[in-house]
Design an enzyme around this catalytic site. Sequence first.
Site, PDB file in Angstrom:
ATOM      1  N   TYR A   1      27.214 -32.891  23.064  1.00 23.93           N
ATOM      2  CA  TYR A   1      28.592 -33.155  22.639  1.00 23.93           C
ATOM      3  C   TYR A   1      29.648 -32.502  23.524  1.00 23.93           C
ATOM      4  CZ  TYR A   1      25.638 -34.290  18.705  1.00 23.93           C
ATOM      5  OH  TYR A   1      24.641 -34.811  17.938  1.00 23.93           O
TER       6      TYR A   1
ATOM      7  N   ASP B   1      30.235 -32.675  26.838  1.00 21.09           N
ATOM      8  CA  ASP B   1      30.859 -33.544  27.835  1.00 21.09           C
ATOM      9  C   ASP B   1      31.894 -34.465  27.196  1.00 21.09           C
ATOM     10  OD1 ASP B   1      29.228 -32.445  29.798  1.00 21.09           O
ATOM     11  OD2 ASP B   1      27.652 -33.923  29.489  1.00 21.09           O
TER      12      ASP B   1
ATOM     13  N   TYR C   1      22.151 -23.164  21.399  1.00 20.35           N
ATOM     14  CA  TYR C   1      20.906 -23.830  21.744  1.00 20.35           C
ATOM     15  C   TYR C   1      19.763 -23.036  21.108  1.00 20.35           C
ATOM     16  CZ  TYR C   1      23.961 -25.736  25.405  1.00 20.35           C
ATOM     17  OH  TYR C   1      24.995 -26.327  26.080  1.00 20.35           O
TER      18      TYR C   1
ATOM     19  N   GLN D   1      35.123 -32.625  15.667  1.00 19.59           N
ATOM     20  CA  GLN D   1      35.778 -31.731  16.618  1.00 19.59           C
ATOM     21  C   GLN D   1      36.890 -30.923  15.963  1.00 19.59           C
ATOM     22  OE1 GLN D   1      38.221 -33.273  20.078  1.00 19.59           O
ATOM     23  NE2 GLN D   1      36.446 -32.528  21.223  1.00 19.59           N
TER      24      GLN D   1
ATOM     25  N   ARG E   1      28.428 -22.092  22.749  1.00 25.58           N
ATOM     26  CA  ARG E   1      27.527 -22.519  23.820  1.00 25.58           C
ATOM     27  C   ARG E   1      28.232 -23.501  24.744  1.00 25.58           C
ATOM     28  NH1 ARG E   1      23.835 -27.034  20.526  1.00 25.58           N
ATOM     29  NH2 ARG E   1      24.877 -28.811  21.499  1.00 25.58           N
ATOM     30  N   GLY E   2      27.619 -23.746  25.904  1.00 20.24           N
ATOM     31  CA  GLY E   2      28.116 -24.782  26.801  1.00 20.24           C
ATOM     32  C   GLY E   2      29.513 -24.494  27.306  1.00 20.24           C
ATOM     33  N   GLU E   3      30.424 -25.451  27.125  1.00 17.67           N
ATOM     34  CA  GLU E   3      31.775 -25.282  27.640  1.00 17.67           C
ATOM     35  C   GLU E   3      32.866 -25.543  26.608  1.00 17.67           C
ATOM     36  OE1 GLU E   3      34.654 -26.980  31.207  1.00 17.67           O
ATOM     37  OE2 GLU E   3      32.513 -26.775  31.504  1.00 17.67           O
ATOM     38  N   ASP E   4      32.792 -26.632  25.870  1.00 17.35           N
ATOM     39  CA  ASP E   4      33.891 -26.973  24.971  1.00 17.35           C
ATOM     40  C   ASP E   4      34.094 -25.895  23.910  1.00 17.35           C
ATOM     41  OD1 ASP E   4      35.982 -28.589  24.028  1.00 17.35           O
ATOM     42  OD2 ASP E   4      34.684 -29.535  22.557  1.00 17.35           O
ATOM     43  N   SER E   5      33.036 -25.551  23.174  1.00 21.60           N
ATOM     44  CA  SER E   5      33.171 -24.512  22.148  1.00 21.60           C
ATOM     45  C   SER E   5      33.492 -23.157  22.766  1.00 21.60           C
ATOM     46  CB  SER E   5      31.890 -24.417  21.315  1.00 21.60           C
ATOM     47  OG  SER E   5      30.767 -24.083  22.118  1.00 21.60           O
TER      48      SER E   5
END
Length: 382
Positions: free
Chosen positions: A15, A17, A193, A260, A276-280
């Site tokens: 989610y 990207d 993750y 979102q 995690r990742g980028e958005d959050s």
Amino acid sequence: MRLRWDLFCSVVDNYGDIGICWRIARELVSQHGQQVRLWVDDLESFQRIWPAIALGCGLQQCEGVEVRAWSTDMPEVEPADVVVEAFACRVPEAFLLAMSARSPKPVWVNLEYFSAEAWVAEHHGLSSPHPRLPLTQYFFIPGLGAGTGGVPGDPAELATLRQFQVDARAVSVFRSALQIPQNPGLCVSLFAYENPAVWGLMRALAMHPQRTTLLVPEGRVLAQVAAFPGLDPGFARNPQPGQATSVEHLEVRVLPFLSQDAYDRLVWSSDINFVRGEDSFVRAQFAGKPMVWQPYLQNDDAHWHKLEAFSAQYMQGLPVTARIAMSEAWRVWNAGEIKPPAWQEWLGHLPEFQSQAQSWAIWLETQPGLVRELVKFCVSKL
């Protein structure tokens, strides 16, 4: 200047990207008056973060954005003034040929992931001529500080969330809708993750003298959380949204998968956020709350470089002992190590982390915004 945009998004990391691309598309329209066509290859993932999206619909309008299903039988369309390939996705060859035939040629942008690494300022804005076609692609790299593509974050949206954060009634209504206790003690959101280290964290929270509520939206880490020793075996077999179980001072509560907007409010109303990742990750920074980040795992260990580069800036200003505690907790989390003492030490510095997180959020809002910088960049290339 009102431009037409083609923004291409291939959903790779569940989610993140599409989450970032959707924020960019909406901000381009709402804050900069641009005309945006968003191409997405996974409408199902898109719908999960934005329920208004209709499945099986090749063309739809949402929030002023034209949303297109991107598949192998992509329709023939005239390329827009700006073509953005987000996060290493590649437009089809036929579309490239149409871009090369257009006059004037589109501004062609390769939008990279956000990073605090030093190389960002060196490579942001560099050009790369196509080997066969009369096209030039430009690298646009979000980052921190001068010479980068700026930080993702719609000022209007951030103002709305800031107002929500200090509105006790709004927070109460939000929590009630998700069956979150109104007095949850230490409220911790967990979006991660799969990670064995979660048991070390949960053991430390269970032993922590303050009552703690761990909020876990449906997702990849939930099965490991539910299997923690001491929790109800029935819960472990089939954890469902709305269910809760406790061990010592820790209550674990399962939330449904959140849109979102709802997830943003969860982050802004929690005391601690695991992201995690980028958005959050970016959302948690603006929330001004203590956080722990889990970058997307990369085979060449590049995620460690991203983690170290960001933490070196993020932890500046902390007292030495607090900085050591935060650094060790982040290392343990990303190494997947079950070490309750690291989390006990980390919990002992929460007041310092809270002050530091608030200062960081205030500073972050002074940085150039990604979308504003992107618009300026593309206008300059026309």
